[in-house]
Enzyme design. Structure first.
Site, PDB file in Angstrom:
ATOM      1  N   HIS A 271      24.599  70.785   9.139  1.00 21.10           N
ATOM      2  CA  HIS A 271      26.221  71.168   9.436  1.00 21.10           C
ATOM      3  C   HIS A 271      26.554  71.750   7.884  1.00 21.10           C
ATOM      4  CE1 HIS A 271      30.503  70.845  11.227  1.00 21.10           C
ATOM      5  NE2 HIS A 271      30.326  71.324  10.039  1.00 21.10           N
TER       6      HIS A 271
ATOM      7  N   ARG B 113      30.511  74.179  16.369  1.00 25.46           N
ATOM      8  CA  ARG B 113      30.511  72.195  17.145  1.00 25.46           C
ATOM      9  C   ARG B 113      29.370  71.513  18.035  1.00 25.46           C
ATOM     10  NH1 ARG B 113      32.145  73.215  12.471  1.00 25.46           N
ATOM     11  NH2 ARG B 113      34.975  71.959  12.175  1.00 25.46           N
TER      12      ARG B 113
HETATM   13  P1  NDP Z   1      39.522  81.194  14.919  1.00 27.34           P
HETATM   14  O1  NDP Z   1      40.375  80.216  14.953  1.00 27.34           O
HETATM   15  O2  NDP Z   1      39.843  82.180  13.817  1.00 27.34           O
HETATM   16  O3  NDP Z   1      39.514  81.924  15.886  1.00 27.34           O
HETATM   17  C1  NDP Z   1      38.751  81.407  16.851  1.00 27.34           C
HETATM   18  C2  NDP Z   1      38.139  82.859  18.108  1.00 27.34           C
HETATM   19  O4  NDP Z   1      37.499  81.705  18.677  1.00 27.34           O
HETATM   20  C3  NDP Z   1      39.193  83.447  18.403  1.00 27.34           C
HETATM   21  O5  NDP Z   1      38.596  84.396  18.460  1.00 27.34           O
HETATM   22  C4  NDP Z   1      39.393  83.035  19.703  1.00 27.34           C
HETATM   23  O6  NDP Z   1      39.953  83.352  20.652  1.00 27.34           O
HETATM   24  C5  NDP Z   1      38.071  81.837  20.056  1.00 27.34           C
HETATM   25  N1  NDP Z   1      37.990  81.377  21.338  1.00 27.34           N
HETATM   26  C6  NDP Z   1      38.267  80.080  21.274  1.00 27.34           C
HETATM   27  N2  NDP Z   1      38.468  79.706  22.800  1.00 27.34           N
HETATM   28  C7  NDP Z   1      38.055  80.512  23.692  1.00 27.34           C
HETATM   29  C8  NDP Z   1      37.645  80.684  25.122  1.00 27.34           C
HETATM   30  N3  NDP Z   1      38.279  79.377  25.433  1.00 27.34           N
HETATM   31  N4  NDP Z   1      36.925  81.231  24.945  1.00 27.34           N
HETATM   32  C9  NDP Z   1      36.583  83.032  24.450  1.00 27.34           C
HETATM   33  N5  NDP Z   1      37.126  82.790  23.126  1.00 27.34           N
HETATM   34  C10 NDP Z   1      37.663  81.927  22.444  1.00 27.34           C
HETATM   35  O7  NDP Z   1      38.485  80.208  14.507  1.00 27.34           O
HETATM   36  P2  NDP Z   1      37.560  80.199  12.714  1.00 27.34           P
HETATM   37  O8  NDP Z   1      36.843  81.552  12.938  1.00 27.34           O
HETATM   38  O9  NDP Z   1      38.144  80.002  11.526  1.00 27.34           O
HETATM   39  O10 NDP Z   1      36.490  79.237  13.200  1.00 27.34           O
HETATM   40  C11 NDP Z   1      35.807  78.945  14.531  1.00 27.34           C
HETATM   41  C12 NDP Z   1      35.153  77.668  14.325  1.00 27.34           C
HETATM   42  O11 NDP Z   1      34.208  77.459  13.718  1.00 27.34           O
HETATM   43  C13 NDP Z   1      35.619  76.401  13.771  1.00 27.34           C
HETATM   44  O12 NDP Z   1      36.521  76.492  15.206  1.00 27.34           O
HETATM   45  C14 NDP Z   1      34.425  75.696  13.760  1.00 27.34           C
HETATM   46  O13 NDP Z   1      34.380  74.847  14.678  1.00 27.34           O
HETATM   47  C15 NDP Z   1      33.495  76.242  13.653  1.00 27.34           C
HETATM   48  N6  NDP Z   1      33.178  76.516  12.125  1.00 27.34           N
HETATM   49  C16 NDP Z   1      31.652  75.645  11.473  1.00 27.34           C
HETATM   50  C17 NDP Z   1      31.063  75.456  10.150  1.00 27.34           C
HETATM   51  C18 NDP Z   1      30.082  75.803   9.929  1.00 27.34           C
HETATM   52  O14 NDP Z   1      29.565  74.623   8.837  1.00 27.34           O
HETATM   53  N7  NDP Z   1      29.252  74.978  10.230  1.00 27.34           N
HETATM   54  C19 NDP Z   1      32.060  76.230   9.104  1.00 27.34           C
HETATM   55  C20 NDP Z   1      33.890  76.050   9.615  1.00 27.34           C
HETATM   56  C21 NDP Z   1      33.430  76.892  10.543  1.00 27.34           C
HETATM   57  P3  NDP Z   1      41.570  84.500  20.418  1.00 27.34           P
HETATM   58  O15 NDP Z   1      41.028  86.055  19.257  1.00 27.34           O
HETATM   59  O16 NDP Z   1      41.629  85.273  21.525  1.00 27.34           O
HETATM   60  O17 NDP Z   1      42.421  83.584  19.656  1.00 27.34           O
HETATM   61  C1  OXD Z   2      34.959  73.593   9.149  1.00 27.26           C
HETATM   62  C2  OXD Z   2      33.725  73.258   8.695  1.00 27.26           C
HETATM   63  O1  OXD Z   2      34.929  73.512  10.032  1.00 27.26           O
HETATM   64  O2  OXD Z   2      32.450  72.534   7.692  1.00 27.26           O
HETATM   65  O3  OXD Z   2      35.441  73.951   7.574  1.00 27.26           O
HETATM   66  O4  OXD Z   2      32.921  72.871  10.059  1.00 27.26           O
END
Ligand code: NDP
Ligand code: OXD
Length: 308
Positions: free
Chosen positions: A271, A223
């Site tokens: 994005h 983000r």
């Molecule tokens: P998940 O919730 O499945 O995974 C999040 C990961 O981040 C987990 O491994 C979690 O750790 C880790 N995490 C969260 N907080 C912390 C922290 N403070 N310190 C270290 N690690 C942390 O999310 P997704 O993989 O499904 O998606 C991730 C992000 O990708 C979305 O929230 C969105 O912002 C972004 N995204 C962007 C898109 C784009 O087009 N640019 C499209 C889709 C998503 P743990 O495993 O220990 O819980």
């Molecule tokens: C999502 C994105 O969070 O598109 O799905 O960023």
């Protein structure tokens, strides 16, 4: 009442409502701003307008139309009901394709070739093996683990960082603030796919960049608010960071006058890392609506405590 409200101005111009009607034939699908939405028990949202929750007072399930829920959780008026997000292997695959493109772009020196083309310079970038390149993924959730597998298949050395420790024999993993520095010191391409939470806001800052090896590259598709843009620009100017592929920004669309558009070491993408087709989104929302009605566990339930 079986009413599902769609909240998000641009969504009304998409076929999402039709896709949901086809999957939930006994539900009425309405824009969140309509009077009948007051009775809606489910809301499907992306960039919901201010005042949404004072109108939708009967909701029992809120569903994000994307993977991230930061825009929903940021709203202090968000009702305290189950909140779900999209989880889909096709979404993860698209993110992995984006990151793989970025990895190859930096690894094979396409970044240098593009800069040299502007200067009409014919110079071969160094030819390095994939196994020499250490790529670190911040966030090892649904998307990060898929990216890790894709990069491993391509021959890269992969490292991962998450909040809780992981047992993954195929990659070296690090967890929590205590191991962040060791993780950063090990990688030369850093990928951010973290969710935006209070703990991760502004994490891509000068303090973090300083811990990367000199000349490291950044691929950011989490983000915009993860990144302190002025720190990134300073790190690129000093050479400490060798380049950046950026998909997300503080302000989207990125304003025309923003210097990142024309920075020679930056690739800006709109994005686009992963956009899931609406039929797949509608499938999951319909599945969760049916699960809610049956009292079954919901897919992609977000933890309010951790913020993702
Ligand atoms: P998940 O919730 O499945 O995974 C999040 C990961 O981040 C987990 O491994 C979690 O750790 C880790 N995490 C969260 N907080 C912390 C922290 N403070 N310190 C270290 N690690 C942390 O999310 P997704 O993989 O499904 O998606 C991730 C992000 O990708 C979305 O929230 C969105 O912002 C972004 N995204 C962007 C898109 C784009 O087009 N640019 C499209 C889709 C998503 P743990 O495993 O220990 O819980
Ligand atoms: C999502 C994105 O969070 O598109 O799905 O960023």
């Amino acid at each position: 009442m079986k009413i599902l409200a769609i909240a998000g101005a641009h969504l009304h111009k998409t076929p999402l409502a039709e896709l949901l009607r086809a999957r939930l034939p006994d539900w009425t699908i309405v824009p969140s701003t309509e009077e009948s939405a007051r009775q809606a028990t489910v809301a499907a949202c992306w960039d919901h307008p201010p005042g949404t929750w004072s109108h939708l007072r009967s909701v029992r399930l809120i569903h994000s139309i994307g993977a991230g829920v930061d825009n929903l959780l940021r709203d202090p008026a968000l009702p305290d009901v189950p909140l779900c997000r999209v989880i889909d292997a096709r979404l993860a695959q698209r993110m992995a394709e984006y990151v793989l493109w970025g990895a190859l772009y930096f690894h094979r020196g396409f970044d240098l070739a593009v800069q040299q083309q502007r200067l009409k310079q014919w110079r071969r970038p160094p030819n390095r093996e994939a196994e020499e390149i250490a790529i670190g993924i911040m966030g090892l959730g649904e998307i990060g683990t898929y990216i890790a597998t894709t990069l491993l298949r391509q021959g890269y050395k992969v490292y991962g960082w998450s909040r809780s420790p992981k047992q993954d024999p195929s990659i070296k993993t690090y967890a929590g603030d205590a191991q962040l520095e060791a993780f950063l010191g090990a990688v030369e391409v850093l990928v951010c796919v973290l969710p935006l939470t209070a703990a991760t806001t502004g994490i891509l800052s000068a303090k973090l960049f300083d811990k990367l090896t000199f000349g490291a590259k950044l691929i950011h598709c989490g983000r915009g608010a993860h990144l302190v843009e002025s720190d990134l620009i300073a790190a690129l100017e000093s050479g400490h960071l060798g380049g950046a592929l950026l998909d997300v920004f503080d302000v989207e669309p990125l304003p025309a006058e923003h210097m990142l558009w024309s920075h020679p070491k930056v690739v800006v993408t709109p994005h686009m890392a992963a956009v899931l087709p609406l039929p797949a989104v509608a499938d999951q929302i319909a599945e969760n609506v049916n699960r809610l009605s049956a009292g079954d566990p919901l897919i992609g339930l977000v933890s309010r405590t951790s913020g993702y």
